[in-house]
Design a protein around this motif. Structure first.
Motif, PDB file in Angstrom:
ATOM      1  N   SER A  41       0.834  -1.207   0.000  1.00 24.43           N
ATOM      2  CA  SER A  41       0.000   0.000   0.000  1.00 24.43           C
ATOM      3  C   SER A  41       0.872   1.261   0.000  1.00 24.43           C
ATOM      4  N   SER A  42       1.992   1.214   0.702  1.00 26.52           N
ATOM      5  CA  SER A  42       2.910   2.360   0.715  1.00 26.52           C
ATOM      6  C   SER A  42       3.581   2.544  -0.642  1.00 26.52           C
ATOM      7  N   TRP A  43       3.819   1.418  -1.349  1.00 27.36           N
ATOM      8  CA  TRP A  43       4.379   1.518  -2.699  1.00 27.36           C
ATOM      9  C   TRP A  43       3.450   2.339  -3.601  1.00 27.36           C
ATOM     10  N   TYR A  44       2.149   2.054  -3.538  1.00 30.70           N
ATOM     11  CA  TYR A  44       1.207   2.783  -4.387  1.00 30.70           C
ATOM     12  C   TYR A  44       1.161   4.259  -4.007  1.00 30.70           C
ATOM     13  N   GLU A  45       1.253   4.548  -2.727  1.00 30.35           N
ATOM     14  CA  GLU A  45       1.296   5.948  -2.278  1.00 30.35           C
ATOM     15  C   GLU A  45       2.563   6.628  -2.772  1.00 30.35           C
ATOM     16  N   PHE A  46       3.693   5.939  -2.649  1.00 25.82           N
ATOM     17  CA  PHE A  46       4.972   6.473  -3.088  1.00 25.82           C
ATOM     18  C   PHE A  46       4.968   6.718  -4.591  1.00 25.82           C
ATOM     19  N   GLU A  47       4.486   5.741  -5.335  1.00 27.40           N
ATOM     20  CA  GLU A  47       4.456   5.829  -6.791  1.00 27.40           C
ATOM     21  C   GLU A  47       3.595   7.008  -7.256  1.00 27.40           C
ATOM     22  N   ALA A  48       2.493   7.268  -6.557  1.00 22.25           N
ATOM     23  CA  ALA A  48       1.549   8.311  -6.961  1.00 22.25           C
ATOM     24  C   ALA A  48       1.838   9.671  -6.329  1.00 22.25           C
ATOM     25  N   ALA A  49       2.823   9.739  -5.460  1.00 21.36           N
ATOM     26  CA  ALA A  49       3.102  10.982  -4.740  1.00 21.36           C
ATOM     27  C   ALA A  49       3.456  12.113  -5.706  1.00 21.36           C
ATOM     28  N   GLY A  50       3.034  13.311  -5.361  1.00 20.54           N
ATOM     29  CA  GLY A  50       3.385  14.478  -6.162  1.00 20.54           C
ATOM     30  C   GLY A  50       4.875  14.721  -6.172  1.00 20.54           C
ATOM     31  N   SER A  51       5.532  14.369  -5.067  1.00 22.55           N
ATOM     32  CA  SER A  51       6.990  14.471  -4.952  1.00 22.55           C
ATOM     33  C   SER A  51       7.504  13.206  -4.275  1.00 22.55           C
ATOM     34  N   GLN A  52       8.152  12.346  -5.064  1.00 23.10           N
ATOM     35  CA  GLN A  52       8.712  11.129  -4.477  1.00 23.10           C
ATOM     36  C   GLN A  52       9.827  11.469  -3.488  1.00 23.10           C
ATOM     37  N   GLY A  53      10.556  12.538  -3.735  1.00 21.30           N
ATOM     38  CA  GLY A  53      11.623  12.947  -2.822  1.00 21.30           C
ATOM     39  C   GLY A  53      11.085  13.306  -1.456  1.00 21.30           C
ATOM     40  N   LYS A  54      10.023  14.076  -1.431  1.00 15.12           N
ATOM     41  CA  LYS A  54       9.397  14.468  -0.158  1.00 15.12           C
ATOM     42  C   LYS A  54       8.828  13.239   0.546  1.00 15.12           C
ATOM     43  N   PHE A  55       8.160  12.372  -0.212  1.00 17.25           N
ATOM     44  CA  PHE A  55       7.600  11.143   0.367  1.00 17.25           C
ATOM     45  C   PHE A  55       8.724  10.296   0.958  1.00 17.25           C
ATOM     46  N   PHE A  56       9.831  10.176   0.231  1.00 13.36           N
ATOM     47  CA  PHE A  56      10.966   9.401   0.710  1.00 13.36           C
ATOM     48  C   PHE A  56      11.455   9.928   2.054  1.00 13.36           C
ATOM     49  N   HIS A  57      11.665  11.225   2.149  1.00 11.71           N
ATOM     50  CA  HIS A  57      12.190  11.803   3.391  1.00 11.71           C
ATOM     51  C   HIS A  57      11.203  11.688   4.553  1.00 11.71           C
ATOM     52  N   GLN A  58       9.915  11.775   4.270  1.00 14.71           N
ATOM     53  CA  GLN A  58       8.913  11.741   5.337  1.00 14.71           C
ATOM     54  C   GLN A  58       8.491  10.329   5.738  1.00 14.71           C
ATOM     55  N   ASN A  59       8.557   9.369   4.797  1.00 14.81           N
ATOM     56  CA  ASN A  59       7.951   8.064   5.058  1.00 14.81           C
ATOM     57  C   ASN A  59       8.849   6.847   4.870  1.00 14.81           C
ATOM     58  N   ILE A  60      10.028   7.012   4.304  1.00 14.92           N
ATOM     59  CA  ILE A  60      10.873   5.853   4.007  1.00 14.92           C
ATOM     60  C   ILE A  60      12.228   5.940   4.680  1.00 14.92           C
ATOM     61  N   ARG A  61      12.910   7.048   4.513  1.00 15.34           N
ATOM     62  CA  ARG A  61      14.274   7.202   5.027  1.00 15.34           C
ATOM     63  C   ARG A  61      14.323   6.921   6.533  1.00 15.34           C
ATOM     64  N   ASN A  62      15.248   6.063   6.922  1.00 10.96           N
ATOM     65  CA  ASN A  62      15.475   5.696   8.333  1.00 10.96           C
ATOM     66  C   ASN A  62      14.292   4.984   8.989  1.00 10.96           C
ATOM     67  N   GLN A  63      13.361   4.454   8.184  1.00  6.78           N
ATOM     68  CA  GLN A  63      12.216   3.760   8.763  1.00  6.78           C
ATOM     69  C   GLN A  63      12.143   2.279   8.373  1.00  6.78           C
ATOM     70  N   TYR A  64      12.999   1.861   7.455  1.00  7.89           N
ATOM     71  CA  TYR A  64      13.004   0.475   6.999  1.00  7.89           C
ATOM     72  C   TYR A  64      14.430  -0.044   6.969  1.00  7.89           C
ATOM     73  N   SER A  65      14.574  -1.362   7.114  1.00  8.54           N
ATOM     74  CA  SER A  65      15.880  -1.984   6.901  1.00  8.54           C
ATOM     75  C   SER A  65      16.256  -1.726   5.455  1.00  8.54           C
ATOM     76  N   GLU A  66      17.513  -1.440   5.225  1.00 10.18           N
ATOM     77  CA  GLU A  66      17.955  -1.070   3.891  1.00 10.18           C
ATOM     78  C   GLU A  66      19.308  -1.658   3.569  1.00 10.18           C
ATOM     79  N   SER A  67      19.595  -1.719   2.285  1.00 10.67           N
ATOM     80  CA  SER A  67      20.882  -2.229   1.845  1.00 10.67           C
ATOM     81  C   SER A  67      21.231  -1.598   0.499  1.00 10.67           C
ATOM     82  N   ARG A  68      22.459  -1.167   0.370  1.00  8.77           N
ATOM     83  CA  ARG A  68      22.905  -0.658  -0.934  1.00  8.77           C
ATOM     84  C   ARG A  68      23.264  -1.869  -1.793  1.00  8.77           C
TER      85      ARG A  68
END
Length: 70
Positions: A41-68
């Motif tokens: 559900s968050s993927w669909y919100e992210f995909e449709a966001a007016g600004s993916q950058g803003k969505f990333f900073h508010q809802n993704i960054r530092n909130q999920y396990s991540e790997s480069r």
């Protein structure tokens, strides 16, 4: 993972693997990161966001396990 190009100052492309609940983002400059246990559900919100950058900073960054990965 298949990604689609987006219009963003910070990201080149985004993709999602629903089977593994994994979000993948290719940033400008070439770095590719995966974010795990990302809800579909968050993927669909992210995909449709007016600004993916803003969505990333508010809802993704530092909130999920991540790997480069690239």
């Amino acid at each position: 993972m298949e990604r689609k190009n987006i219009e963003s100052r910070m990201m080149q492309s985004i993709g999602y693997d629903a089977d593994n609940s994994t979000l993948e983002i290719e940033f400008k400059g070439g770095a590719v990161w995966q974010y795990f246990d990302f809800p579909e559900s968050s993927w669909y919100e992210f995909e449709a966001a007016g600004s993916q950058g803003k969505f990333f900073h508010q809802n993704i960054r530092n909130q999920y396990s991540e790997s480069r990965v690239g």
